[in-house]
Design a protein around this motif. Structure first.
Motif, short mmCIF file in Angstrom:
data_model
loop_
_atom_site.label_atom_id
_atom_site.label_comp_id
_atom_site.label_asym_id
_atom_site.label_seq_id
_atom_site.Cartn_x
_atom_site.Cartn_y
_atom_site.Cartn_z
N PHE A 1 21.95 7.34 4.00
CA PHE A 1 23.10 6.68 3.40
C PHE A 1 22.66 5.69 2.33
O PHE A 1 23.41 5.39 1.41
N ASP A 2 21.44 5.11 2.48
CA ASP A 2 20.89 4.23 1.44
C ASP A 2 19.40 4.54 1.32
O ASP A 2 18.94 5.59 1.75
N LEU A 3 18.63 3.63 0.74
CA LEU A 3 17.25 3.96 0.40
C LEU A 3 16.29 3.93 1.58
O LEU A 3 15.30 4.66 1.58
N THR A 4 16.55 3.11 2.58
CA THR A 4 15.53 2.89 3.60
C THR A 4 15.99 3.15 5.03
O THR A 4 15.15 3.31 5.91
N ASN A 5 17.29 3.13 5.28
CA ASN A 5 17.74 3.31 6.67
C ASN A 5 19.07 4.05 6.69
O ASN A 5 19.48 4.62 5.68
N ASP A 6 19.75 4.03 7.83
CA ASP A 6 21.02 4.73 8.00
C ASP A 6 20.87 6.21 7.68
O ASP A 6 21.43 6.72 6.70
N LEU A 7 20.10 6.91 8.53
CA LEU A 7 19.88 8.33 8.34
C LEU A 7 21.19 9.10 8.57
O LEU A 7 21.78 9.03 9.63
N GLN A 8 21.62 9.81 7.55
CA GLN A 8 22.83 10.62 7.65
C GLN A 8 22.54 11.98 8.28
O GLN A 8 23.29 12.46 9.12
N GLN A 9 21.41 12.59 7.87
CA GLN A 9 21.12 13.94 8.33
C GLN A 9 19.66 14.28 8.07
O GLN A 9 19.08 13.86 7.07
N TYR A 10 19.04 15.02 8.99
CA TYR A 10 17.75 15.63 8.67
C TYR A 10 17.85 17.13 8.87
O TYR A 10 18.63 17.63 9.68
N LEU A 11 17.06 17.84 8.07
CA LEU A 11 17.14 19.29 8.01
C LEU A 11 15.74 19.88 7.91
O LEU A 11 14.91 19.37 7.14
N TYR A 12 15.48 20.93 8.67
CA TYR A 12 14.24 21.70 8.57
C TYR A 12 14.62 23.16 8.35
O TYR A 12 15.48 23.69 9.04
N ARG A 13 13.96 23.80 7.38
CA ARG A 13 14.29 25.18 7.06
C ARG A 13 13.00 25.98 6.85
O ARG A 13 12.03 25.49 6.24
N VAL A 14 12.97 27.20 7.35
CA VAL A 14 11.84 28.10 7.14
C VAL A 14 12.38 29.49 6.86
O VAL A 14 13.44 29.87 7.37
N GLY A 15 11.68 30.24 6.00
CA GLY A 15 12.15 31.57 5.68
C GLY A 15 11.06 32.41 5.04
O GLY A 15 10.00 31.91 4.66
N ALA A 16 11.32 33.69 4.95
CA ALA A 16 10.42 34.65 4.32
C ALA A 16 11.09 35.19 3.07
O ALA A 16 12.26 35.59 3.11
N ASN A 17 10.35 35.19 1.96
CA ASN A 17 10.87 35.66 0.68
C ASN A 17 10.14 36.93 0.24
O ASN A 17 8.90 36.99 0.29
N TYR A 18 10.92 37.92 -0.17
CA TYR A 18 10.34 39.17 -0.66
C TYR A 18 10.74 39.37 -2.12
O TYR A 18 11.95 39.37 -2.45
N LYS A 19 9.75 39.54 -3.00
CA LYS A 19 10.00 39.74 -4.42
C LYS A 19 10.20 41.23 -4.69
O LYS A 19 9.30 42.04 -4.48
N ILE A 20 11.40 41.58 -5.16
CA ILE A 20 11.71 42.97 -5.50
C ILE A 20 11.08 43.33 -6.84
O ILE A 20 10.46 44.38 -7.00
N ASN A 21 11.27 42.44 -7.82
CA ASN A 21 10.63 42.58 -9.13
C ASN A 21 10.56 41.20 -9.77
O ASN A 21 10.80 40.20 -9.08
N LYS A 22 10.28 41.10 -11.06
CA LYS A 22 10.11 39.81 -11.71
C LYS A 22 11.41 39.00 -11.73
O LYS A 22 11.38 37.78 -11.86
N THR A 23 12.53 39.67 -11.60
CA THR A 23 13.84 39.01 -11.70
C THR A 23 14.52 38.79 -10.35
O THR A 23 15.15 37.76 -10.14
N LEU A 24 14.36 39.72 -9.43
CA LEU A 24 15.12 39.72 -8.18
C LEU A 24 14.22 39.44 -6.98
O LEU A 24 13.09 39.93 -6.90
#
Length: 216
Positions: free
Chosen positions: A53-76
């Protein structure tokens, strides 16, 4: 780099004089992003956010994300993965839920017009709360432009749609700069606004981004 440091101190000063109500204060997101090349086509993606909510305290939310990415070609490319969130239920633009688990699927399109980079991301999210399940779709348009060999400007807009209840959910819009500290590390400084029909939040983004190969 000196300009980025001065901007950080400017944001800190603004937050010091902002309203004490966390709903109206200038908040900050501390962000980590990691992209690890496993092979020519596969990447491991990781992310962590501490949204204040501000710079040092009042944590609004924490998030952790993990994933696998597959490149189809240079664009996709496509990405699939899992995320865990914990939100301060006293104030949550998503409805006051505490623990949340998500499964997500991304379809990514990247291209350039001269030096201007375009990044389109279509995301399906399946959100699991203790007593509810929701399915969302998100579209983000990202732009990037190199200012020097080490500094680039970026801007983005992302709109959220909810398949349950009212269709339109949120909009995130913002921009900033990234600084290339090395071949594998970038620093990020930005500003964003989060809005829905009820509220508008102003947030600083302070991040570090890792991009490296694990198959050297």
């Amino acid at each position: 780099m000196k300009k980025i440091t001065l901007l950080i101190f400017a944001f800190i000063s603004l937050n010091t004089f902002s309203q004490k109500n966390p709903e109206n204060s200038l908040g900050v997101w501390y962000m980590y992003g990691g992209s690890f090349q496993l092979s020519e086509n596969w990447k491991l993606k990781s992310l962590a956010h501490f949204r204040m909510f501000d710079l040092t305290n009042d944590l609004q939310q924490y998030l952790y994300r993990v994933g696998a990415n597959y490149k189809i070609n240079k664009t996709l490319s496509v990405t699939g993965g899992y995320a865990y969130l914990n939100t301060d239920a006293t104030f949550d633009v998503d409805g006051g839920n505490a623990d949340e688990h998500r499964l997500y699927e991304d379809f990514n399109i990247k291209h350039k017009v001269s030096k201007l980079g375009f990044d389109h991301r279509f995301r399906l999210e399946h959100r699991f709360f203790e007593h509810d399940t929701q399915h969302w779709i998100r579209y983000q348009l990202g732009l990037s432009y190199p200012l020097t060999k080490t500094v680039s400007a970026f801007a983005f807009d992302e709109v959220f749609f909810n398949f349950q209840g009212e269709t339109y959910a949120q909009n995130w819009i913002g921009g900033g700069v990234t600084y290339k500290a090395s071949n594998s590390i970038k620093l990020k400084l930005g500003y964003m606004n989060i809005s829905d029909k009820n509220i508008s939040l102003d947030r600083i983004q302070l991040g570090i981004i890792f991009n490296t190969k694990l198959n050297k």
